[in-house]
Design an enzyme around this catalytic site. Sequence first.
Site, PDB file in Angstrom:
ATOM      1  N   LYS A  52      51.538  36.317  30.432  1.00  0.00           N
ATOM      2  CA  LYS A  52      50.245  35.221  30.544  1.00  0.00           C
ATOM      3  C   LYS A  52      49.326  36.098  30.625  1.00  0.00           C
ATOM      4  O   LYS A  52      49.453  36.659  31.560  1.00  0.00           O
ATOM      5  CB  LYS A  52      50.656  33.891  30.933  1.00  0.00           C
ATOM      6  CG  LYS A  52      49.635  32.926  30.855  1.00  0.00           C
ATOM      7  CD  LYS A  52      48.164  33.584  31.202  1.00  0.00           C
ATOM      8  CE  LYS A  52      47.389  33.230  32.457  1.00  0.00           C
ATOM      9  NZ  LYS A  52      46.068  33.658  32.402  1.00  0.00           N
ATOM     10  N   GLY A  60      45.964  39.355  41.171  1.00  0.00           N
ATOM     11  CA  GLY A  60      44.689  38.315  41.234  1.00  0.00           C
ATOM     12  C   GLY A  60      44.639  38.120  42.373  1.00  0.00           C
ATOM     13  O   GLY A  60      45.120  38.830  42.850  1.00  0.00           O
ATOM     14  N   SER A  61      43.726  37.369  42.496  1.00  0.00           N
ATOM     15  CA  SER A  61      42.771  37.379  43.260  1.00  0.00           C
ATOM     16  C   SER A  61      43.941  36.404  44.326  1.00  0.00           C
ATOM     17  O   SER A  61      44.992  35.635  44.225  1.00  0.00           O
ATOM     18  CB  SER A  61      41.005  35.964  43.787  1.00  0.00           C
ATOM     19  OG  SER A  61      42.335  35.228  42.957  1.00  0.00           O
ATOM     20  N   GLY A  72      47.045  33.725  44.519  1.00  0.00           N
ATOM     21  CA  GLY A  72      48.136  34.041  44.612  1.00  0.00           C
ATOM     22  C   GLY A  72      48.730  32.620  45.837  1.00  0.00           C
ATOM     23  O   GLY A  72      49.987  32.608  45.768  1.00  0.00           O
ATOM     24  N   GLU A 112      50.614  40.581  44.367  1.00  0.00           N
ATOM     25  CA  GLU A 112      49.698  41.954  44.624  1.00  0.00           C
ATOM     26  C   GLU A 112      48.278  40.946  44.383  1.00  0.00           C
ATOM     27  O   GLU A 112      47.748  40.499  43.307  1.00  0.00           O
ATOM     28  CB  GLU A 112      49.159  43.096  43.390  1.00  0.00           C
ATOM     29  CG  GLU A 112      50.680  43.695  42.794  1.00  0.00           C
ATOM     30  CD  GLU A 112      50.607  44.389  44.402  1.00  0.00           C
ATOM     31  OE1 GLU A 112      49.971  45.030  44.964  1.00  0.00           O
ATOM     32  OE2 GLU A 112      51.861  44.761  44.397  1.00  0.00           O
ATOM     33  N   CYS A 114      40.861  46.834  42.299  1.00  0.00           N
ATOM     34  CA  CYS A 114      41.231  45.684  43.431  1.00  0.00           C
ATOM     35  C   CYS A 114      41.443  46.538  44.572  1.00  0.00           C
ATOM     36  O   CYS A 114      41.241  46.387  46.354  1.00  0.00           O
ATOM     37  CB  CYS A 114      42.708  45.326  43.380  1.00  0.00           C
ATOM     38  SG  CYS A 114      43.745  46.704  42.858  1.00  0.00           S
ATOM     39  N   GLU A 174      36.004  39.819  50.068  1.00  0.00           N
ATOM     40  CA  GLU A 174      35.333  40.478  48.905  1.00  0.00           C
ATOM     41  C   GLU A 174      34.831  40.246  47.430  1.00  0.00           C
ATOM     42  O   GLU A 174      34.868  39.043  47.431  1.00  0.00           O
ATOM     43  CB  GLU A 174      37.207  40.265  47.659  1.00  0.00           C
ATOM     44  CG  GLU A 174      36.950  41.350  46.650  1.00  0.00           C
ATOM     45  CD  GLU A 174      39.015  41.439  45.934  1.00  0.00           C
ATOM     46  OE1 GLU A 174      39.249  40.402  45.552  1.00  0.00           O
ATOM     47  OE2 GLU A 174      39.633  42.162  45.657  1.00  0.00           O
TER      48      GLU A 174
HETATM   49  P1  NAD Z   1      42.749  35.229  39.140  1.00  0.00           P
HETATM   50  O1  NAD Z   1      43.224  35.179  40.303  1.00  0.00           O
HETATM   51  O2  NAD Z   1      41.411  34.724  39.162  1.00  0.00           O
HETATM   52  O3  NAD Z   1      43.024  36.079  37.958  1.00  0.00           O
HETATM   53  C1  NAD Z   1      44.970  36.383  37.671  1.00  0.00           C
HETATM   54  C2  NAD Z   1      45.461  34.993  36.411  1.00  0.00           C
HETATM   55  O4  NAD Z   1      46.356  34.638  37.346  1.00  0.00           O
HETATM   56  C3  NAD Z   1      44.619  35.027  36.003  1.00  0.00           C
HETATM   57  O5  NAD Z   1      45.780  35.880  33.682  1.00  0.00           O
HETATM   58  C4  NAD Z   1      44.003  33.628  35.970  1.00  0.00           C
HETATM   59  O6  NAD Z   1      44.265  33.118  34.413  1.00  0.00           O
HETATM   60  C5  NAD Z   1      45.515  32.746  36.350  1.00  0.00           C
HETATM   61  N1  NAD Z   1      45.472  32.213  37.331  1.00  0.00           N
HETATM   62  C6  NAD Z   1      44.951  31.392  37.371  1.00  0.00           C
HETATM   63  N2  NAD Z   1      45.088  30.549  38.104  1.00  0.00           N
HETATM   64  C7  NAD Z   1      46.247  30.448  38.108  1.00  0.00           C
HETATM   65  C8  NAD Z   1      47.492  29.552  38.622  1.00  0.00           C
HETATM   66  N3  NAD Z   1      46.788  28.487  39.315  1.00  0.00           N
HETATM   67  N4  NAD Z   1      48.293  29.221  38.539  1.00  0.00           N
HETATM   68  C9  NAD Z   1      48.632  30.852  37.522  1.00  0.00           C
HETATM   69  N5  NAD Z   1      47.975  31.245  37.001  1.00  0.00           N
HETATM   70  C10 NAD Z   1      47.094  30.906  37.149  1.00  0.00           C
HETATM   71  O7  NAD Z   1      41.618  36.975  38.948  1.00  0.00           O
HETATM   72  P2  NAD Z   1      40.833  37.747  38.286  1.00  0.00           P
HETATM   73  O8  NAD Z   1      39.584  37.574  38.340  1.00  0.00           O
HETATM   74  O9  NAD Z   1      41.750  37.878  37.403  1.00  0.00           O
HETATM   75  O10 NAD Z   1      41.026  39.173  39.220  1.00  0.00           O
HETATM   76  C11 NAD Z   1      40.499  39.352  40.316  1.00  0.00           C
HETATM   77  C12 NAD Z   1      41.519  39.686  41.765  1.00  0.00           C
HETATM   78  O11 NAD Z   1      42.294  40.541  41.275  1.00  0.00           O
HETATM   79  C13 NAD Z   1      40.958  40.294  42.024  1.00  0.00           C
HETATM   80  O12 NAD Z   1      40.807  39.929  44.023  1.00  0.00           O
HETATM   81  C14 NAD Z   1      41.464  41.619  43.020  1.00  0.00           C
HETATM   82  O13 NAD Z   1      41.678  41.945  43.455  1.00  0.00           O
HETATM   83  C15 NAD Z   1      42.888  41.040  42.116  1.00  0.00           C
HETATM   84  N6  NAD Z   1      43.615  42.812  41.238  1.00  0.00           N
HETATM   85  C16 NAD Z   1      44.431  43.034  42.183  1.00  0.00           C
HETATM   86  C17 NAD Z   1      45.594  43.678  42.469  1.00  0.00           C
HETATM   87  C18 NAD Z   1      46.259  44.337  43.323  1.00  0.00           C
HETATM   88  O14 NAD Z   1      47.218  45.632  42.952  1.00  0.00           O
HETATM   89  N7  NAD Z   1      46.426  44.627  44.531  1.00  0.00           N
HETATM   90  C19 NAD Z   1      44.860  44.514  41.159  1.00  0.00           C
HETATM   91  C20 NAD Z   1      44.055  44.056  40.274  1.00  0.00           C
HETATM   92  C21 NAD Z   1      43.430  43.239  40.788  1.00  0.00           C
END
Ligand code: NAD
Length: 492
Positions: free
Chosen positions: A175, A227-228, A232, A249, A283, A384
């Site tokens: 996804k 993601g965030s 997570g 992550e 990140c 963050e």
């Molecule tokens: P986000 O959490 O908004 O979205 C991440 C993904 O999750 C997207 O594909 C989104 O559509 C999906 N999503 C949203 N709500 C969901 C739910 N309820 N259930 C399942 N999936 C859902 O994050 P973002 O804005 O896309 O990315 C930025 C974040 O990612 C920052 O916090 C950054 O630090 C983190 N990040 C972490 C790493 C790492 O390896 N630690 C790497 C890159 C980014």
Amino acid sequence: MAEAFGNYVGGRFLPAASGRAFENRNPADASDLVGRFADSAADDVAAAVAAARQAFPAWKRTPAPKRGEILYRAAEILVRRKEDFARDMTREMGKVLAETRGDVQEAIDMTYYMAGEGRRQFGHTTPSELRDKFQMSVRMPVGVAGLVTPWNFPMAIPSWKAMPALVLGNTVVLKAAPDTPLSSLNLVRVLEEAGLPPGVLNLVTGGAEAGAALVGHPDVAIVSFTGSTATGRKVSETAARAFKHCHLEMGGKNVIMVMEDADLDLAVDGAVWGGFGTSGQRCTAASRVVVHASVYEAFARRFVERAQKLRIGNGLDPATEMGPVINETQLRKTESYVAIGKQEGATLLCGGRRCSEGDLARGCFFEPTVFGAVTPAMRIAREEIFGPVVSLIPVGSLEEAIEVGNATDYGLSASIYTRDISKAFRAMQEMFTGIFYVNAPTIGAETHLPFGGTKGTGNGHREACVQALEVFSEWKSIYVDFSGGLQRAQID
Ligand code: NAD
């Protein structure tokens, strides 16, 4: 008229069952429509999971070296198309070309690395405590892996997850992030061209609704999410109810520590790259710089000078050093943190506003922003922001730097600038982060060491390297008794 892109399910491109689509626009220029993508819901996800489930038995039985060969061919195609994919990526998410080339390169590195795992996936053989008994452990694929990815590394992160999953014999539903579906699609097409059978890798585009449906689907055995931390947590709770493998992550609040004996030019270079690379949207971004009081003024002056000189613009222009932030929501979030920082009593040393002059007004551009005299308790030092905002925190000693460095809810990356080997080793030992650098910024991971973080950044797993294999496989221990009689372990 912009092109319309469907989901990739069972080897075919399909629109969302509802007919809904969303727009993917260039954050450097809102008038540039990259394409329209399927806005998927639970039924689209179910179709993709069904295709992956159907493809699993045959893929699982495909010899691992053959699976690896398909990945190797995919890596070769990525090498050939690197420039096109980097340009697509800059257009859909804004980071400068040098960085999007790096993103595609990371996918190339990971794909070659995991292609090699087709001929490794080592288990153990070990002597038995009994005579005429042989024993070994082997890895098994688990089933359908549901991958949910963010937008900031739109080809690298899907490859970090898909390549280990595939080489181990799992099938995949990816996804993609709603801001960067094109880069995920490019990756999927490469694997199709390399000979991956239909249904082995499926792509659904869309937002939270599709992501939640994938994580909660009963036929998804593994969830790997980046993601965030807030998202997570929801993913983790859903996955836990069904005892799914769950790899997370998440966010970071990374720190560069500049000691009194540091090479200040080197430290400034590192802090500029760490803080403003990808417009602070990594990140691993160095959003905090902890500086020894004796060099604080000199460091702050040089750092601010450099931040103010950064050339902001469209990432496709080779002269650009910092692109836009990803979208209007992120722009507003960054603005709100600038207001919070001022309210908390930090000193705004430069930046702090969206860029609204000339061509920049067409996109989501924000000035490189530096706050001075930040204290560890301030929200700008703990939360963050994910934008081009760096907090400078003065400290009096290495011990204090380490204490401040560790004082966040996250634990991804940290670095120290010093010429004193004892200080470097002390910090290396004491920082509770998944990644640590000496005389380099907080970014720069390579694919053959484990990647991930502690505390609010992760849940104990690691991406990349052989550690990634743990997420996408189960161990089976096998005992073969060829003694011809009953032998009882621990008894005979
Ligand atoms: P986000 O959490 O908004 O979205 C991440 C993904 O999750 C997207 O594909 C989104 O559509 C999906 N999503 C949203 N709500 C969901 C739910 N309820 N259930 C399942 N999936 C859902 O994050 P973002 O804005 O896309 O990315 C930025 C974040 O990612 C920052 O916090 C950054 O630090 C983190 N990040 C972490 C790493 C790492 O390896 N630690 C790497 C890159 C980014």
